[in-house]
Write an enzyme that holds these catalytic residues in place. Sequence first.
Site, mmCIF file in Angstrom:
data_model
loop_
_atom_site.group_PDB
_atom_site.id
_atom_site.type_symbol
_atom_site.label_atom_id
_atom_site.label_comp_id
_atom_site.label_asym_id
_atom_site.label_seq_id
_atom_site.Cartn_x
_atom_site.Cartn_y
_atom_site.Cartn_z
ATOM 1 C CG ASP A 127 -2.062 -0.963 1.151
ATOM 2 O OD1 ASP A 127 -2.267 -1.228 0.022
ATOM 3 O OD2 ASP A 127 -2.732 -1.136 2.271
ATOM 4 C CG HIS A 186 -8.159 7.431 4.875
ATOM 5 N ND1 HIS A 186 -7.402 6.621 4.048
ATOM 6 C CD2 HIS A 186 -7.827 7.484 6.109
ATOM 7 C CE1 HIS A 186 -6.168 6.266 4.550
ATOM 8 N NE2 HIS A 186 -6.639 6.570 6.153
ATOM 9 C CB CYS A 229 -5.124 7.282 -2.576
ATOM 10 S SG CYS A 229 -6.612 7.325 -1.584
#
Length: 275
Positions: free
Chosen positions: A73, A172, A266
Amino acid sequence: MSATTRTRTPGPRHYLMCRPTHFDVTYAINPWMDPAKPVDTGLAVAQWESLRDLYLSLGHTVEFIEPVPGLPDMVYAANGATVVDGKVLGARFRNAERAAEGPAYLDWFRDRGFEVHDPAHINEGEGDFLVTGRYVLAGHGFRSSRDGHAEAQEFFGRPVIGLELTDPAYYHLDTALAVLDDDEVMYNPAAFAPGSRAVLERLFPGAVLATPRDAAVFGLNAVSDGYHVVLPEAATGLAGQLRARGFHPIGAGLTELLKGGGSVKCCTLELRGPR
Protein backbone atom coordinates in the site's frame (compact mmCIF):
# COMPACT_ATOMS: atom_id res chain seq x y z
CA MET A 1 -17.61 37.07 -7.32
CA SER A 2 -19.65 33.87 -7.41
CA ALA A 3 -18.21 30.38 -7.79
CA THR A 4 -19.74 30.18 -11.26
CA THR A 5 -18.01 33.31 -12.59
CA ARG A 6 -14.65 33.18 -10.85
CA THR A 7 -11.62 33.09 -13.10
CA ARG A 8 -9.63 29.94 -12.38
CA THR A 9 -5.85 30.04 -12.39
CA PRO A 10 -3.72 26.88 -12.09
CA GLY A 11 -0.81 27.03 -9.71
CA PRO A 12 2.36 24.93 -9.86
CA ARG A 13 2.32 22.06 -7.41
CA HIS A 14 5.01 19.85 -5.92
CA TYR A 15 4.05 16.21 -5.42
CA LEU A 16 5.57 13.05 -3.97
CA MET A 17 4.58 9.69 -5.47
CA CYS A 18 5.54 6.02 -5.05
CA ARG A 19 5.56 3.57 -7.96
CA PRO A 20 3.29 0.55 -7.25
CA THR A 21 6.08 -1.94 -7.96
CA HIS A 22 4.93 -4.20 -5.13
CA PHE A 23 1.20 -3.42 -5.28
CA ASP A 24 -1.10 -6.30 -4.40
CA VAL A 25 -4.14 -6.96 -2.23
CA THR A 26 -3.12 -9.63 0.27
CA TYR A 27 -5.19 -8.41 3.23
CA ALA A 28 -8.37 -6.41 3.78
CA ILE A 29 -8.33 -3.29 5.96
CA ASN A 30 -11.07 -1.37 4.15
CA PRO A 31 -14.29 -2.40 2.35
CA TRP A 32 -12.73 -1.99 -1.08
CA MET A 33 -10.06 -4.65 -0.53
CA ASP A 34 -10.74 -8.29 -1.40
CA PRO A 35 -7.73 -10.64 -1.43
CA ALA A 36 -9.78 -13.12 -3.45
CA LYS A 37 -9.86 -10.78 -6.46
CA PRO A 38 -6.79 -10.95 -8.70
CA VAL A 39 -4.62 -7.87 -9.05
CA ASP A 40 -2.72 -6.97 -12.22
CA THR A 41 0.36 -5.21 -10.86
CA GLY A 42 1.60 -4.38 -14.35
CA LEU A 43 -1.67 -2.60 -15.13
CA ALA A 44 -1.49 -0.77 -11.80
CA VAL A 45 2.00 0.49 -12.72
CA ALA A 46 0.83 1.59 -16.18
CA GLN A 47 -2.15 3.49 -14.75
CA TRP A 48 0.09 5.11 -12.12
CA GLU A 49 2.59 6.15 -14.81
CA SER A 50 -0.22 7.82 -16.76
CA LEU A 51 -1.13 9.85 -13.67
CA ARG A 52 2.51 10.81 -13.13
CA ASP A 53 2.88 11.85 -16.77
CA LEU A 54 -0.30 13.91 -16.53
CA TYR A 55 1.06 15.89 -13.58
CA LEU A 56 4.29 16.52 -15.45
CA SER A 57 2.39 17.66 -18.55
CA LEU A 58 0.50 20.17 -16.41
CA GLY A 59 3.79 21.68 -15.28
CA HIS A 60 3.92 20.24 -11.79
CA THR A 61 7.03 18.92 -10.04
CA VAL A 62 6.95 15.24 -9.09
CA GLU A 63 9.42 13.51 -6.80
CA PHE A 64 9.54 9.82 -5.99
CA ILE A 65 10.08 7.66 -2.95
CA GLU A 66 11.51 4.19 -3.46
CA PRO A 67 8.89 1.46 -2.94
CA VAL A 68 9.68 -1.03 -0.16
CA PRO A 69 9.09 -4.76 -0.68
CA GLY A 70 6.38 -6.07 1.62
CA LEU A 71 4.53 -2.72 1.73
CA PRO A 72 1.96 -3.09 -1.07
CA ASP A 73 0.00 0.00 0.00
CA MET A 74 2.99 2.34 -0.09
CA VAL A 75 1.75 3.54 -3.49
CA TYR A 76 -0.85 5.55 -1.59
CA ALA A 77 1.64 8.30 -0.89
CA ALA A 78 -0.98 10.72 0.46
CA ASN A 79 -1.13 8.60 3.60
CA GLY A 80 2.62 8.92 4.25
CA ALA A 81 2.70 12.41 5.80
CA THR A 82 1.16 15.88 5.81
CA VAL A 83 3.27 18.82 4.63
CA VAL A 84 2.24 22.40 5.46
CA ASP A 85 4.50 25.47 5.19
CA GLY A 86 7.49 23.20 4.61
CA LYS A 87 6.90 21.33 7.89
CA VAL A 88 6.28 17.58 7.82
CA LEU A 89 3.98 15.76 10.21
CA GLY A 90 4.72 12.07 9.85
CA ALA A 91 2.06 9.36 9.76
CA ARG A 92 1.29 6.73 12.35
CA PHE A 93 -0.98 4.02 10.96
CA ARG A 94 -3.79 2.28 12.81
CA ASN A 95 -3.33 -1.06 11.04
CA ALA A 96 -0.23 -3.16 11.63
CA GLU A 97 -0.03 -4.05 7.92
CA ARG A 98 0.88 -0.44 7.08
CA ALA A 99 2.85 0.53 10.18
CA ALA A 100 6.27 0.47 8.48
CA GLU A 101 5.18 3.02 5.87
CA GLY A 102 5.27 5.88 8.37
CA PRO A 103 9.00 5.60 9.17
CA ALA A 104 9.85 5.04 5.48
CA TYR A 105 8.21 8.30 4.45
CA LEU A 106 9.58 10.20 7.45
CA ASP A 107 13.11 9.06 6.57
CA TRP A 108 12.65 10.37 3.01
CA PHE A 109 11.79 13.82 4.32
CA ARG A 110 14.45 13.80 7.03
CA ASP A 111 17.15 12.86 4.51
CA ARG A 112 16.18 15.91 2.44
CA GLY A 113 16.43 18.38 5.29
CA PHE A 114 12.75 18.96 6.06
CA GLU A 115 11.61 19.89 9.55
CA VAL A 116 9.85 16.70 10.62
CA HIS A 117 7.71 15.62 13.55
CA ASP A 118 7.33 11.94 14.44
CA PRO A 119 3.74 11.74 15.69
CA ALA A 120 2.71 10.34 19.04
CA HIS A 121 -0.89 9.76 17.96
CA ILE A 122 -2.54 7.95 15.08
CA ASN A 123 -2.90 9.96 11.91
CA GLU A 124 -2.86 8.68 8.35
CA GLY A 125 -1.39 11.70 6.63
CA GLU A 126 -3.35 13.41 3.90
CA GLY A 127 -5.74 10.52 3.96
CA ASP A 128 -7.36 12.36 6.87
CA PHE A 129 -5.74 15.84 6.75
CA LEU A 130 -6.79 18.11 3.87
CA VAL A 131 -5.46 21.66 3.70
CA THR A 132 -7.47 24.72 2.65
CA GLY A 133 -6.30 28.32 2.67
CA ARG A 134 -7.33 28.81 6.29
CA TYR A 135 -7.83 25.41 7.85
CA VAL A 136 -6.66 21.85 8.11
CA LEU A 137 -9.75 19.68 7.71
CA ALA A 138 -9.27 16.49 9.71
CA GLY A 139 -11.23 13.25 9.44
CA HIS A 140 -11.86 10.80 12.28
CA GLY A 141 -14.13 7.87 12.90
CA PHE A 142 -12.24 5.02 11.24
CA ARG A 143 -8.49 5.70 11.14
CA SER A 144 -6.98 8.94 12.52
CA SER A 145 -7.57 9.83 16.16
CA ARG A 146 -8.83 13.11 17.60
CA ASP A 147 -5.63 13.29 19.64
CA GLY A 148 -3.82 13.30 16.31
CA HIS A 149 -5.87 16.34 15.29
CA ALA A 150 -4.71 18.26 18.36
CA GLU A 151 -1.12 17.24 17.66
CA ALA A 152 -1.41 18.55 14.09
CA GLN A 153 -2.81 21.89 15.24
CA GLU A 154 0.02 22.37 17.71
CA PHE A 155 2.68 21.46 15.13
CA PHE A 156 1.33 23.43 12.18
CA GLY A 157 -0.13 26.37 14.10
CA ARG A 158 -3.25 26.29 11.94
CA PRO A 159 -6.87 25.72 13.00
CA VAL A 160 -7.76 22.04 12.65
CA ILE A 161 -11.43 21.32 11.99
CA GLY A 162 -12.51 17.82 13.05
CA LEU A 163 -15.01 16.04 10.81
CA GLU A 164 -16.56 12.69 11.74
CA LEU A 165 -16.85 10.05 9.03
CA THR A 166 -19.68 7.53 9.49
CA ASP A 167 -19.71 5.35 6.34
CA PRO A 168 -16.94 2.71 6.32
CA ALA A 169 -16.80 2.85 2.51
CA TYR A 170 -15.37 6.36 2.96
CA TYR A 171 -12.90 5.50 5.66
CA HIS A 172 -10.48 8.39 4.99
CA LEU A 173 -11.43 12.04 4.58
CA ASP A 174 -9.86 12.12 1.12
CA THR A 175 -12.42 9.59 -0.10
CA ALA A 176 -15.28 11.88 0.98
CA LEU A 177 -13.98 15.41 0.37
CA ALA A 178 -11.56 17.20 -1.96
CA VAL A 179 -10.10 20.69 -1.76
CA LEU A 180 -10.55 22.53 -5.07
CA ASP A 181 -8.98 25.87 -4.18
CA ASP A 182 -8.04 27.81 -1.06
CA ASP A 183 -11.69 28.30 -0.05
CA GLU A 184 -13.63 25.77 -2.16
CA VAL A 185 -14.29 22.09 -1.64
CA MET A 186 -16.45 19.29 -2.94
CA TYR A 187 -17.77 16.54 -0.69
CA ASN A 188 -20.22 13.71 -0.13
CA PRO A 189 -22.72 14.80 2.55
CA ALA A 190 -23.79 11.21 3.25
CA ALA A 191 -20.29 10.29 4.45
CA PHE A 192 -20.40 12.62 7.48
CA ALA A 193 -22.12 12.75 10.86
CA PRO A 194 -24.90 15.38 11.05
CA GLY A 195 -22.82 17.81 13.11
CA SER A 196 -19.91 17.57 10.70
CA ARG A 197 -22.22 18.16 7.74
CA ALA A 198 -23.45 21.30 9.50
CA VAL A 199 -19.86 22.48 9.95
CA LEU A 200 -19.12 21.95 6.26
CA GLU A 201 -22.29 23.80 5.27
CA ARG A 202 -21.26 26.74 7.45
CA LEU A 203 -17.63 26.86 6.27
CA PHE A 204 -18.29 26.09 2.58
CA PRO A 205 -21.87 27.12 1.71
CA GLY A 206 -21.16 27.01 -2.03
CA ALA A 207 -19.48 23.61 -2.06
CA VAL A 208 -19.89 21.11 -4.88
CA LEU A 209 -21.95 18.19 -3.56
CA ALA A 210 -21.32 14.74 -4.94
CA THR A 211 -24.10 12.35 -5.83
CA PRO A 212 -23.99 8.86 -4.33
CA ARG A 213 -23.00 7.51 -7.74
CA ASP A 214 -20.01 9.81 -8.13
CA ALA A 215 -18.93 9.21 -4.54
CA ALA A 216 -19.10 5.44 -5.07
CA VAL A 217 -16.59 5.58 -7.95
CA PHE A 218 -14.18 7.53 -5.69
CA GLY A 219 -14.87 10.76 -7.55
CA LEU A 220 -13.89 12.80 -4.50
CA ASN A 221 -10.44 11.23 -4.35
CA ALA A 222 -9.25 14.06 -6.57
CA VAL A 223 -6.35 16.50 -6.94
CA SER A 224 -6.77 20.17 -7.93
CA ASP A 225 -4.24 22.84 -8.86
CA GLY A 226 -6.88 25.56 -8.72
CA TYR A 227 -8.00 25.00 -12.31
CA HIS A 228 -7.26 21.44 -13.43
CA VAL A 229 -9.04 18.84 -11.31
CA VAL A 230 -7.78 15.30 -11.82
CA LEU A 231 -10.40 12.78 -10.72
CA PRO A 232 -11.54 9.25 -11.58
CA GLU A 233 -12.89 9.20 -15.11
CA ALA A 234 -16.09 7.45 -14.03
CA ALA A 235 -17.18 10.48 -11.96
CA THR A 236 -18.92 12.14 -14.90
CA GLY A 237 -21.50 14.00 -12.82
CA LEU A 238 -18.84 15.68 -10.73
CA ALA A 239 -16.91 16.55 -13.87
CA GLY A 240 -19.97 18.34 -15.21
CA GLN A 241 -20.45 20.30 -12.00
CA LEU A 242 -16.80 21.32 -11.98
CA ARG A 243 -16.89 22.40 -15.60
CA ALA A 244 -19.91 24.60 -14.87
CA ARG A 245 -17.90 26.39 -12.20
CA GLY A 246 -14.96 27.14 -14.44
CA PHE A 247 -12.70 24.24 -13.48
CA HIS A 248 -11.14 21.92 -16.05
CA PRO A 249 -11.80 18.32 -14.95
CA ILE A 250 -9.48 15.61 -16.28
CA GLY A 251 -10.50 11.98 -15.96
CA ALA A 252 -7.94 9.41 -14.86
CA GLY A 253 -8.23 5.64 -15.01
CA LEU A 254 -6.88 4.04 -11.83
CA THR A 255 -9.23 1.09 -11.67
CA GLU A 256 -6.54 -1.37 -10.57
CA LEU A 257 -5.43 0.79 -7.65
CA LEU A 258 -9.06 1.19 -6.58
CA LYS A 259 -8.89 -2.50 -5.60
CA GLY A 260 -6.75 -1.35 -2.67
CA GLY A 261 -9.15 1.44 -1.74
CA GLY A 262 -7.36 4.36 -3.39
CA SER A 263 -7.35 6.53 -6.48
CA VAL A 264 -5.93 9.86 -7.68
CA LYS A 265 -5.51 11.68 -4.38
CA CYS A 266 -4.37 8.59 -2.50
CA CYS A 267 -1.42 8.34 -4.91
CA THR A 268 -0.47 12.00 -4.50
CA LEU A 269 1.16 13.69 -1.50
CA GLU A 270 1.46 17.47 -1.89
CA LEU A 271 4.66 19.07 -0.64
CA ARG A 272 3.54 22.55 0.43
CA GLY A 273 6.36 25.01 0.95
CA PRO A 274 6.41 28.06 3.21
CA ARG A 275 4.00 30.82 2.24
